[in-house]
Design an enzyme around this catalytic site. Structure first.
Site, PDB file in Angstrom:
ATOM      1  N   SER A 143      -6.233  -0.886   0.247  1.00 29.82           N
ATOM      2  CA  SER A 143      -6.669   0.445   1.144  1.00 29.82           C
ATOM      3  C   SER A 143      -6.799   1.636   0.022  1.00 29.82           C
ATOM      4  O   SER A 143      -5.869   1.276  -1.508  1.00 29.82           O
ATOM      5  CB  SER A 143      -6.163   0.877   2.122  1.00 29.82           C
ATOM      6  OG  SER A 143      -4.667   0.908   1.783  1.00 29.82           O
ATOM      7  N   TYR A 175     -10.925   0.405   3.212  1.00 32.88           N
ATOM      8  CA  TYR A 175     -10.818   0.694   4.353  1.00 32.88           C
ATOM      9  C   TYR A 175      -9.598   2.011   3.941  1.00 32.88           C
ATOM     10  O   TYR A 175      -8.889   2.097   3.195  1.00 32.88           O
ATOM     11  CB  TYR A 175     -10.364  -0.089   5.173  1.00 32.88           C
ATOM     12  CG  TYR A 175      -8.811  -0.913   5.257  1.00 32.88           C
ATOM     13  CD1 TYR A 175      -7.921  -0.429   5.463  1.00 32.88           C
ATOM     14  CD2 TYR A 175      -9.119  -1.892   4.489  1.00 32.88           C
ATOM     15  CE1 TYR A 175      -6.555  -0.696   5.379  1.00 32.88           C
ATOM     16  CE2 TYR A 175      -7.458  -3.143   4.059  1.00 32.88           C
ATOM     17  CZ  TYR A 175      -6.109  -1.882   4.595  1.00 32.88           C
ATOM     18  OH  TYR A 175      -5.317  -2.313   4.709  1.00 32.88           O
TER      19      TYR A 175
END
Length: 127
Positions: A25, A58
């Site tokens: 991430s 993300y």
């Protein structure tokens, strides 16, 4: 038909950390996320201005006001601390929605504080 349009953009963010051992991430200061209407776990594209790399991952929200921009896991291989990146989120809109959609765009200073909010992006915009 749906069109994929830019929904939010963080322009000229400076990478503060690269953590290869984290699960994955990008960690982003949550105050910046709020300004561009990005959410935890939302998919983003990151463009590294220093080396041209483009990656997708993300979002994990970071401490508000910290200025943190930390690429984690495999994404850490594509940046170095101090690199300047652009972070973009996208949304799917009908053609009619796309015609009036206004993405949220922020430009950061070298300490990842919001320097300006752009109401729109015009051709040949340089900062």
């Amino acid at each position: 038909m749906f069109r994929t349009m830019m929904n939010g953009k963080i322009h000229r963010a400076t990478v503060t950390e690269a953590n290869l051992n984290y699960v994955g991430s990008i960690t982003i200061d949550s105050a910046i996320l709020e300004a561009v209407d990005m959410l935890p776990n939302e998919k983003v594209q990151i463009v590294n201005n220093n080396n041209g790399a483009r990656i997708e991952t993300y979002i994990i929200p970071g401490e508000p006001g910290s200025g943190v921009i930390c690429l984690n896991g495999a994404a850490a291989r594509h940046v170095q601390v101090g690199d300047v990146v652009i972070i973009m989120s996208y949304g799917m809109f009908t053609t009619e929605e796309a015609k009036t959609h206004e993405p949220k765009i922020v430009v950061l200073d070298e300490k990842n504080h919001i320097e300006m909010i752009l109401p729109e992006e015009k051709a040949h915009t340089t900062l």
